[in-house]
Write a protein that holds these residues in place. Structure first.
Motif, PDB file in Angstrom:
ATOM      1  N   ILE A 101       0.881  -1.162   0.000  1.00 20.78           N
ATOM      2  CA  ILE A 101       0.000   0.000   0.000  1.00 20.78           C
ATOM      3  C   ILE A 101       0.926   1.221   0.000  1.00 20.78           C
ATOM      4  O   ILE A 101       1.536   1.545   1.017  1.00 20.78           O
ATOM      5  N   LYS A 102       1.036   1.835  -1.149  1.00 18.58           N
ATOM      6  CA  LYS A 102       2.030   2.890  -1.370  1.00 18.58           C
ATOM      7  C   LYS A 102       1.377   4.271  -1.337  1.00 18.58           C
ATOM      8  O   LYS A 102       0.303   4.465  -1.908  1.00 18.58           O
ATOM      9  N   ALA A 103       2.042   5.198  -0.673  1.00 20.69           N
ATOM     10  CA  ALA A 103       1.594   6.590  -0.637  1.00 20.69           C
ATOM     11  C   ALA A 103       2.840   7.481  -0.655  1.00 20.69           C
ATOM     12  O   ALA A 103       3.906   7.071  -0.202  1.00 20.69           O
ATOM     13  N   SER A 104       2.690   8.675  -1.175  1.00 20.33           N
ATOM     14  CA  SER A 104       3.821   9.609  -1.251  1.00 20.33           C
ATOM     15  C   SER A 104       4.190  10.110   0.145  1.00 20.33           C
ATOM     16  O   SER A 104       3.385  10.038   1.085  1.00 20.33           O
ATOM     17  N   ILE A 105       5.384  10.640   0.267  1.00 20.43           N
ATOM     18  CA  ILE A 105       5.838  11.211   1.535  1.00 20.43           C
ATOM     19  C   ILE A 105       4.873  12.309   1.977  1.00 20.43           C
ATOM     20  O   ILE A 105       4.475  12.367   3.140  1.00 20.43           O
ATOM     21  N   THR A 110       1.000  14.164   5.934  1.00 21.90           N
ATOM     22  CA  THR A 110      -0.299  14.780   6.233  1.00 21.90           C
ATOM     23  C   THR A 110      -1.113  13.881   7.148  1.00 21.90           C
ATOM     24  O   THR A 110      -1.658  14.324   8.159  1.00 21.90           O
ATOM     25  N   ARG A 111      -1.183  12.598   6.836  1.00 21.25           N
ATOM     26  CA  ARG A 111      -1.954  11.650   7.645  1.00 21.25           C
ATOM     27  C   ARG A 111      -1.333  11.455   9.030  1.00 21.25           C
ATOM     28  O   ARG A 111      -2.054  11.367  10.032  1.00 21.25           O
ATOM     29  N   ILE A 112      -0.008  11.373   9.072  1.00 22.47           N
ATOM     30  CA  ILE A 112       0.681  11.149  10.351  1.00 22.47           C
ATOM     31  C   ILE A 112       0.464  12.331  11.292  1.00 22.47           C
ATOM     32  O   ILE A 112       0.195  12.142  12.476  1.00 22.47           O
ATOM     33  N   ILE A 113       0.567  13.545  10.773  1.00 21.61           N
ATOM     34  CA  ILE A 113       0.373  14.736  11.614  1.00 21.61           C
ATOM     35  C   ILE A 113      -1.051  14.758  12.173  1.00 21.61           C
ATOM     36  O   ILE A 113      -1.254  15.091  13.344  1.00 21.61           O
ATOM     37  N   GLU A 114      -2.027  14.339  11.375  1.00 23.67           N
ATOM     38  CA  GLU A 114      -3.424  14.305  11.826  1.00 23.67           C
ATOM     39  C   GLU A 114      -3.643  13.352  12.996  1.00 23.67           C
ATOM     40  O   GLU A 114      -4.537  13.550  13.808  1.00 23.67           O
ATOM     41  N   VAL A 134      10.075  10.610   7.922  1.00 30.49           N
ATOM     42  CA  VAL A 134       9.358   9.717   7.008  1.00 30.49           C
ATOM     43  C   VAL A 134      10.204   9.440   5.769  1.00 30.49           C
ATOM     44  O   VAL A 134      10.318   8.292   5.328  1.00 30.49           O
ATOM     45  N   ALA A 135      10.807  10.480   5.202  1.00 32.39           N
ATOM     46  CA  ALA A 135      11.623  10.307   3.989  1.00 32.39           C
ATOM     47  C   ALA A 135      12.779   9.339   4.234  1.00 32.39           C
ATOM     48  O   ALA A 135      13.038   8.452   3.410  1.00 32.39           O
ATOM     49  N   LYS A 136      13.441   9.481   5.370  1.00 31.99           N
ATOM     50  CA  LYS A 136      14.569   8.598   5.706  1.00 31.99           C
ATOM     51  C   LYS A 136      14.083   7.159   5.886  1.00 31.99           C
ATOM     52  O   LYS A 136      14.649   6.225   5.327  1.00 31.99           O
ATOM     53  N   HIS A 137      13.031   6.993   6.675  1.00 33.26           N
ATOM     54  CA  HIS A 137      12.476   5.653   6.918  1.00 33.26           C
ATOM     55  C   HIS A 137      12.014   4.993   5.628  1.00 33.26           C
ATOM     56  O   HIS A 137      12.263   3.810   5.401  1.00 33.26           O
ATOM     57  N   THR A 154      -2.010   4.761  -3.484  1.00 32.47           N
ATOM     58  CA  THR A 154      -3.249   5.301  -2.918  1.00 32.47           C
ATOM     59  C   THR A 154      -3.360   6.819  -3.005  1.00 32.47           C
ATOM     60  O   THR A 154      -4.367   7.378  -2.585  1.00 32.47           O
ATOM     61  N   ASP A 155      -2.357   7.489  -3.532  1.00 31.06           N
ATOM     62  CA  ASP A 155      -2.377   8.955  -3.598  1.00 31.06           C
ATOM     63  C   ASP A 155      -3.546   9.462  -4.440  1.00 31.06           C
ATOM     64  O   ASP A 155      -3.817   8.940  -5.518  1.00 31.06           O
ATOM     65  N   ASN A 156      -4.210  10.473  -3.923  1.00 26.10           N
ATOM     66  CA  ASN A 156      -5.294  11.165  -4.635  1.00 26.10           C
ATOM     67  C   ASN A 156      -6.422  10.238  -5.084  1.00 26.10           C
ATOM     68  O   ASN A 156      -7.029  10.453  -6.137  1.00 26.10           O
ATOM     69  N   LYS A 157      -6.673   9.188  -4.313  1.00 28.84           N
ATOM     70  CA  LYS A 157      -7.751   8.254  -4.641  1.00 28.84           C
ATOM     71  C   LYS A 157      -8.681   8.129  -3.440  1.00 28.84           C
ATOM     72  O   LYS A 157      -8.228   8.154  -2.295  1.00 28.84           O
ATOM     73  N   THR A 158      -9.947   7.954  -3.728  1.00 23.15           N
ATOM     74  CA  THR A 158     -10.908   7.693  -2.658  1.00 23.15           C
ATOM     75  C   THR A 158     -10.769   6.236  -2.236  1.00 23.15           C
ATOM     76  O   THR A 158     -10.201   5.413  -2.976  1.00 23.15           O
TER      77      THR A 158
END
Length: 171
Positions: A101-105, A110-114, A134-137, A154-158
């Motif tokens: 399940i891939k998502a951009s940094i 954004t999700r992690i901060i929330e 996140v980028a390093k990990h 999963t970027d920009n998808k419902t």
């Protein structure tokens, strides 16, 4: 059918996994929850009391246990699970379909901060430091994630679009 979802924290593994398991009428297993139940303490407590080495050892043991189940399931792994011991080897040699399940940094941050308070790895980091973390990990873990048999961006998808795409990739 057995499905294993892997990817970085906040990529959507649990959210997607619960929906897929409902749709396919299969059990949903969150590996961290499974470990917590079996060990009678939270993953955070295990890390604090017994240490990461202990956690990674039992994580591998419980992963093997779940992979030996005969019935179908949807399994959501912890973000680090594929990167330790011989876990990716176990996953890829099992009868399960592994899905990254891939998502951009940017999306992950954004999700992690929330939901930062629910994420012990980043709970004490200032928001400005999370992107670097996140980028390093992700750089370190991508090698393992990309060994999955299917990649689902999963970027920009419902959620509905993601589930439909996953359904098509599983056929």
């Amino acid at each position: 059918m057995q499905i294993i979802l892997l990817g970085y924290m906040a990529s959507g593994k649990s959210t997607i996994g619960k929906q897929v398991s409902k749709k396919l009428c299969m059990n949903f297993i969150d590996l961290d929850d499974y470990i917590s139940e079996r060990e009678n303490m939270s993953v955070s407590e295990i890390f604090k009391i017994k240490g990461e080495i202990y956690f990674r050892r039992i994580e591998n043991t419980y992963l093997q246990e779940i992979l030996s189940f005969e019935e179908g399931f949807v399994l959501s792994l912890g973000g680090g699970t594929p990167c330790y011991a011989n876990n990716m080897e176990l996953i890829n040699s099992s009868k399960a379909k592994s899905i990254y399940i891939k998502a951009s940094i940017k999306t992950l941050v954004t999700r992690i901060i929330e939901e930062k308070s629910k994420r012990p790895l980043v709970a004490n980091l200032e928001n400005e430091k999370i992107t670097e973390f996140v980028a390093k990990h992700l750089f370190e873990r991508r090698f393992f994630y990309e060994q999955a048999s299917i990649t689902l961006n999963t970027d920009n998808k419902t959620l509905d679009e993601i589930l439909l795409e996953l359904e098509n990739k599983l056929d």
